[in-house]
Design an enzyme around this catalytic site. Structure first.
Site, mmCIF file in Angstrom:
data_model
loop_
_atom_site.group_PDB
_atom_site.id
_atom_site.type_symbol
_atom_site.label_atom_id
_atom_site.label_comp_id
_atom_site.label_asym_id
_atom_site.label_seq_id
_atom_site.Cartn_x
_atom_site.Cartn_y
_atom_site.Cartn_z
ATOM 1 N N ASP A 265 -0.987 1.202 -4.070
ATOM 2 C CA ASP A 265 -1.964 0.253 -4.615
ATOM 3 C C ASP A 265 -3.303 0.897 -4.941
ATOM 4 O O ASP A 265 -4.242 0.209 -5.329
ATOM 5 C CB ASP A 265 -2.165 -0.927 -3.661
ATOM 6 C CG ASP A 265 -2.792 -0.516 -2.326
ATOM 7 O OD1 ASP A 265 -2.623 0.652 -1.930
ATOM 8 O OD2 ASP A 265 -3.426 -1.366 -1.681
ATOM 9 N N ASP B 177 -5.696 2.143 -3.189
ATOM 10 C CA ASP B 177 -6.900 2.082 -2.354
ATOM 11 C C ASP B 177 -7.146 3.439 -1.699
ATOM 12 O O ASP B 177 -8.251 3.722 -1.244
ATOM 13 C CB ASP B 177 -6.832 0.957 -1.319
ATOM 14 C CG ASP B 177 -5.729 1.135 -0.279
ATOM 15 O OD1 ASP B 177 -4.805 1.945 -0.508
ATOM 16 O OD2 ASP B 177 -5.777 0.441 0.756
ATOM 17 N N SER C 131 0.815 -1.212 0.000
ATOM 18 C CA SER C 131 0.000 0.000 0.000
ATOM 19 C C SER C 131 0.854 1.270 0.000
ATOM 20 O O SER C 131 1.582 1.544 -0.947
ATOM 21 C CB SER C 131 -0.968 -0.037 1.183
ATOM 22 O OG SER C 131 -1.973 0.929 1.061
ATOM 23 N N ASP D 238 -1.847 6.273 -3.471
ATOM 24 C CA ASP D 238 -0.725 5.562 -2.861
ATOM 25 C C ASP D 238 -0.306 4.418 -3.782
ATOM 26 O O ASP D 238 -0.720 4.364 -4.941
ATOM 27 C CB ASP D 238 -1.098 5.064 -1.462
ATOM 28 C CG ASP D 238 -2.264 4.089 -1.468
ATOM 29 O OD1 ASP D 238 -3.000 4.041 -2.477
ATOM 30 O OD2 ASP D 238 -2.436 3.359 -0.472
#
Length: 438
Positions: free
Chosen positions: A230, A232, A91, A228
Site C-alpha cells: 500500500d 506507506d 500493507s 510495500d
C-alpha cells in the site's frame, strides 16, 4: 476478542477478515461519522471487502466517496476533506491477507479510544436506518493528483536516475509519476497492479529486493526505491546496489532533514542519537501510530520506524512512502552519492535474538525481568518492554507480539561490548523464564 491490531483490523481472507466483518465495521463507522472517503489496494479481495464496508456505511446513513485504487498515504491525505478515511489493505502482508485501516482528517490513525468505541459497536447489533435515510455513494478521481501536487510543492526538481520497484502494489499509481515530474529518469519495475503479487512478496526487505538491487547496478542508477503493498513504507537501495537498512535510512533523514527533533521507536539504533549533534531524540513504543502520536505531541520535524515508515508532518501524520521517496531523491541530489553518505554515518555493532518459552506467560516473565533490572540500573525506559542505557550502549528486552518468545536487542560501541550486553540480558531472561516455569 480484540479486533484491532497495530494497523487497524487485519486477517486472512475467509477467517480473520470476512465480508461479514467488513459489513459490521461499516455499519459501526457509519453511526459515528457521516462523511467518509474510502480507497483500496490491488489485492484480489479488496473490492469485496470495500463493497461490504460501503454497504454497512450506507446502512447507517453515511455519505461515502470512493476514490478507487490508491496508496494508503494518498487515502490519508484525501481524508483531510472528510470526517475520516478508510483504506482497504493488508500493507506488507502476503496476498491472502486483507484489512481495514482507519484515518482521521489530519492523517493520524484512529486512537485507542476511537478503536475501542468502534469495536464495541461492531460487536453490538446495529439495525441500520430506515429506507428513507439510507446513505449516498459517489466517486472521485482527483485524490492521486492532489497527493502528487502537495508532494511536488514540497520537494525541489532534480535529474537523478532512479529505479522504482512498485512491487505490483498501490505505488504503481503514483511513485513513478511523482519522480518523473521532479525531473528524474525513472526505470519502473513491477509497475502493474496485481493482487497476487507475482514478482515478489510485498514486504520490502532485503531478501525480496534482489531484482531491484541488480537493476540499480545494471542501469547505473543513482538509487533504487521499493514499496510495500500500500506504499506507506519506503526502503532504498544505494548506488552500489546495496539495501540501505532502516536504521541507516532513519539516520540519513535525521542528518539531512531534521533541524530540532526526531521521533523513533525504542528499538532504533543509537546512530540516530549520534548522527547530528543538537537534535533531540524522542523514543516511543514500536508501531508507526505511536511514532505519529509523539511527532504531533512534541511538534517534531520528522518521525520514522526502521521497518520503512517515515512521517513528515508538513504533509501528514500518516506514514508516506511516496513523499519519503521524493524527499530521499531530493536529498541525494543535493548531498551526493547515497553510498558515501551512509558510509559516513557512525556504525555500532547490533545483535538481535531471543529466547522461547513453553511455560509461564509473557506478563509474568517480563515482570520478573523488569524487577531484576531495576535493582541494578537507573537508566531504564519501560515504554515497550525494558530498555536499559549503558555508557557503552543499550539493551532492549521485550515480548514478541506473535509467539511465546522474549526478544533481546543489544547495541554498543564495539563488538565485544555488544556481545557482553547481550549475554547479560540473555542470562536475566533465562533466569526469569526458568523461575516462571517452576
Amino acid at each position: 476478542m480484540a479486533l484491532f491490531g497495530s494497523s487497524g483490523i487485519r486477517g486472512v481472507i475467509g477467517s480473520g477478515m470476512t465480508p461479514e466483518l467488513a459489513l459490521k465495521a461499516g455499519k459501526a463507522l457509519g453511526l459515528l461519522h457521516k462523511k467518509i472517503v474510502i480507497g483500496h489496494d490491488p489485492r484480489t479481495s479488496s473490492h469485496m471487502i470495500e463493497d461490504a464496508m460501503v454497504a454497512g456505511m450506507l446502512c447507517s446513513g453515511a455519505r461515502v466517496t470512493r476514490i478507487g485504487l490508491v496508496s494508503t498515504p494518498t487515502l490519508a491525505y484525501a481524508a483531510r476533506n472528510y470526517d475520516c478515511g478508510i483504506m482497504i489493505t493488508a500493507s506488507h502482508n502476503p496476498p491472502e491477507y486483507n484489512g481495514i485501516k482507519f484515518w482521521n482528517p489530519d492523517g493520524m490513525a484512529f486512537s485507542l479510544k476511537q478503536q475501542d468505541e468502534l469495536e464495541r459497536l461492531i460487536e453490538s447489533d446495529i439495525r441500520g436506518v430506515g429506507w428513507e435515510y439510507i446513505g449516498s455513494e459517489s466517486h472521485a478521481s482527483n485524490a492521486i493528483l492532489d497527493h502528487i501536487d502537495v508532494i511536488l510543492r514540497n520537494v525541489e526538481k532534480c535529474s537523478l536516475k532512479v529505479v522504482v520497484d512498485c512491487g505490483c502494489g498501490a505505488a504503481t499509481t503514483i511513485t513513478p509519476y511523482v519522480l518523473r515530474e521532479m525531473g528524474c529518469k525513472v526505470i519502473s519495475l513491477n509497475a502493474q497492479p496485481d493482487g497476487f503479487f507475482p514478482a515478489r512478496d510485498p514486504e520490502p526487505i532485503d531478501e525480496n529486493l534482489s531484482e531491484l538491487k541488480e537493476a540499480v547496478k545494471a542501469f547505473d542508477a543513482d538509487l533504487g526505491i521499493a514499496h510495500d503493498g500500500d506504499a506507506d513504507r519506503m526502503m532504498a537501495v544505494d548506488d552500489q546496489g546495496r539495501l540501505v537498512t532502516g536504521d541507516e535510512l532513519l539516520a540519513y533523514f535525521c542528518r539531512f532533514e531534521v533541524k530540532d527533533s526526531v521521533v523513533c521507536p525504542v528499538d532504533a539504533s543509537m546512530v540516530v542519537d549520534r548522527c547530528k549533534p543538537g537534535v533531540k531524540v524522542y523514543r516511543t513504543r514500536i508501531g508507526d501510530a505511536f511514532v505519529s502520536e509523539e511527532v504531533r505531541k512534541v511538534n517534531a520535524d520528522f518521525g520514522g520506524e526502521t521497518s520503512g515508515t517515515w512521517i513528515f508532518p508538513r504533509i501528514s501524520y500518516c506514514p508516506d512512502g511516496i513523499y519519503a521517496a521524493a524527499k530521499l531523491v531530493e536529498l541525494v541530489s543535493k548531498n551526493g552519492r547515497l553510498s558515501k553518505a551512509i558510509a559516513d554515518l557512525p556504525r555500532y555493532p547490533l545483535k538481535r535474538g531471543g529466547m522461547k518459552f513453553s511455560h509461564g506467560n509473557k506478563a509474568d516473565i517480563m515482570g520478573g525481568i523488569r524487577a531484576e533490572i531495576e535493582q541494578a540500573n537507573s537508566r531504564i525506559n519501560t515504554l515497550d518492554g525494558v530498555r536499559v542505557e549503558y555508557p557503552e550502549g543499550w539493551v532492549l528486552i521485550r515480548p514478541s507480539g506473535t509467539e511465546p518468545k522474549i526478544r533481546i536487542t543489544a547495541e554498543a560501541v564495539d563488538e565485544g561490548a555488544a556481545e557482553k550486553l547481550y549475554s547479560q540480558a540473555e542470562s536475566i531472561v533465562k533466569r526469569c523464564i526458568d523461575s516462571c516455569a517452576q
